[in-house]
Design a protein around this motif. Structure first.
Motif: not given
Length: 594
Positions: A210-238
């Motif tokens: 959820y993001r309280n967008e100032i000016s949502p526009r262009r239909s579902i391209i910029r909305t205040r409620e949306f769906t994300q699919a995220e991957l957080e991949y944890f690594i040893d940088p060394e």
């Protein structure tokens, strides 16, 4: 025979405009503005029966590729989280957009969008606020709502977080999450146990943000409620490096920051392997996930001629990210962000480790035990207690941190610490400071994070836009969606040719058989057969099965199967129908091979 009468040049089919697509989406049940009975509300959309099915198929395809195929875990965290989570993550202080308010009508607008829509600036979001104000004045930009001038109006920051309260009365403040990532980060101490404390490992999540967008526009391209699919991949940088062999030959179109900043810069067509070797993509991990994502986008129906990866400019890159690339698609002549691929370093886990009472590290065991010198403190609490009262434990923590960081601070007679903005001197003899030799089997490290973050709604819009076609069939205009079978909301439409009990009975048996093998099927007996074909074409159904009198009269029971894009038709045995269509759905068989 084919019912289609068109030129051999398949490129003649007309592409979508946003207006046409939004109209089709509303009419055919893909998406529409929510709460229409009450006048609607900006930035909130309902996915109808077709849209919910398409969105679900896209999410399933993402899960198959980025969770199952990569061997990553999946969780489902709450969408509301307590305030301390977002204090630690930095969202309360820095999750802002630029706002400019019209002096006449009072309408608020994203200042960077006003600039981008009316000037040659493509990434105004990366500009500092004073420069945005200068551009608005220089170009004499006006309010998109009423046309009044915006020159001289202050551009201010606006925090996008949706606030709420948790519990009644003097309840605890909370916020609706602006990204699904924090739900993964805050659970890291437990998730690492499920991964047996072994790096690397990945955790995925598909859910609402959820993001309280100032000016949502262009239909579902910029909305205040949306769906994300995220991957957080944890690594040893060394020690952890990706195996690029599986993606090094993937061809990609890149738009690096160097090309964006050059006067004659442009996109670069190369391979993942070459981009890493030439230093265009500096993080091998980011390169790996770009290589995984590109063929996946192709498979779900994004037009690869209108797809690229664009590197963030330094001004728009999040402060915690050492590098970030966006997957972008071209829609109506504009490039829209569909996903971000960022190397987030140890920022997130370190911040939550500082602000919480848990440990956001992993114990890394050495191949052989090591003898090391460690600075320790064992403070005299009979001194600290009376001196600092309730802050005594905080003083102990300060001393421990200082000893680990700078043992030379204890060289004199007293050591200085800062406590809530005040400096205090503590006699070294009261700190119990000592340097000891210790044999250690390993050390605690803070993993780094690589994050592919996908916007599902924008991807759905892109897939629909890129699939939209107009042509002529038998001298009649036709609109259809050339959706990939993997994501199409309905895979098969089944029709009885006429309203006849025997035909309808056979058609219903076929519907049951196809659903039993897991295919999405719709039954339609309304209107003439041509009109039913057009309805299914317009919602993107890949195949239609027609039960006619040959089906019930001939010795071999067959049906007509029609393919959406070419409108070619073939007669197939009913006994083999479910198996044949399932093979096509899985990509093991092509229709033109039948």
């Amino acid at each position: 025979m084919s019912e289609r009468e068109r030129a051999d040049d398949t490129e003649s089919a007309t592409a979508a405009t946003s207006e046409k697509l939004v109209e089709l989406a509303k009419r055919r049940g893909y998406f529409f503005q929510s709460s229409g009975a009450y006048g609607g509300v900006g930035g909130f959309y309902t996915f109808g029966p077709q849209g919910a099915a398409l969105k679900g198929n896209v999410e399933d395809a993402w899960r198959d590729r980025f969770a199952v195929a990569e061997g990553n875990m999946e969780i489902d965290a709450p969408t509301i989280m307590p305030e301390p989570v977002f204090e630690a993550s930095g969202h309360l202080d820095g999750f802002d957009d630029m706002l400019v308010e019209c002096p006449e009508c009072g309408e608020s607008h994203r200042a960077d969008h006003v600039v981008e829509d009316n000037t040659e600036y493509e990434d105004a979001e990366s500009l500092p606020i004073p420069e945005v104000e200068e551009v608005i004045a220089e170009y004499e930009l006006v309010c998109p709502n009423c046309g009044s001038g915006l020159a001289g109006q202050a551009v201010e920051t606006f925090n996008l977080m949706f606030a709420t309260n948790i519990g009644p009365g003097d309840s605890d403040p909370g916020y609706m999450r602006p990204e699904t990532a924090q739900g993964i980060f805050v659970e890291f101490p437990r998730l690492k146990e499920y991964a047996r404390n072994q790096l690397p490992f990945g955790v995925t999540q598909i859910g609402r943000a959820y993001r309280n967008e100032i000016s949502p526009r262009r239909s579902i391209i910029r909305t205040r409620e949306f769906t994300q699919a995220e991957l957080e991949y944890f690594i040893d940088p060394e020690t952890d490096e990706p195996d690029l062999s599986s993606v090094e030959d993937v061809e990609v179109t890149l738009y690096p920051a160097s090309e964006q900043n050059a006067e004659d810069g442009g996109e670069i067509r190369t391979t993942i392997g070459e981009a890493v070797d030439e230093g265009i993509i500096t993080s091998p991990w980011v390169a790996y996930f770009l290589g995984v994502a590109k063929p996946w986008y192709d498979a779900v129906g994004v037009d690869m001629d209108r797809f690229r990866f664009r590197q963030h400019l330094s001004g728009e890159r999040a402060h915690y990210a050492s590098d970030c690339w966006d997957a972008e698609s071209e829609v109506d002549g504009n490039w829209i962000e569909m996903a971000g691929f960022a190397y987030r370093g140890d920022y997130d886990l370190s911040k939550h480790g500082e602000h919480s009472d848990d440990r956001f590290t992993i114990f890394k065991q050495y191949d052989e035990p090591k003898t090391v010198e460690r600075a320790t403190v064992d403070p005299d609490m009979s001194y600290l207690g009376p001196e600092f009262g309730g802050d005594a434990q905080a003083v102990v923590q300060k001393l421990e941190d200082l000893a680990a960081r700078d043992r030379s601070a204890f060289d004199g007679d007293a050591v200085e610490i800062d406590l809530e903005g005040e400096t205090h001197e503590i006699p070294v003899e009261k700190t119990g400071f000592a340097v000891e030799e210790q044999t250690e089997a390993g050390e605690h490290i803070t993993p780094h994070v690589v994050e592919p973050s996908f916007g599902v709604d924008r991807l759905v819009y892109t897939v629909l836009h890129h699939a939209y076609r107009e042509d002529e069939v038998a001298d009649e205009e036709r609109t259809y969606l050339e959706l990939e079978p993997e994501v199409a909301p309905t895979f098969v439409g089944v029709f009885p040719l006429q309203n006849d009990d025997e035909l309808e009975s056979q058609a219903n048996e076929i519907v049951a058989d196809l659903r039993e093998v897991g295919l999405s099927v719709t039954y339609d007996d309304s209107g003439n057969i041509g009109r039913r074909y057009r309805r299914q074409d317009e919602v993107g159904t890949p195949f239609c099965v027609t039960v006619d009198y040959e089906t019930v009269e001939d010795e071999e029971t067959t049906v007509t199967v029609r393919e959406r894009d070419t409108t070619d038709q073939k007669r197939l045995p009913v006994d083999d129908l479910a198996e044949t269509l399932s093979s096509i759905r899985e990509g093991d068989l092509e229709f033109d091979e039948l």
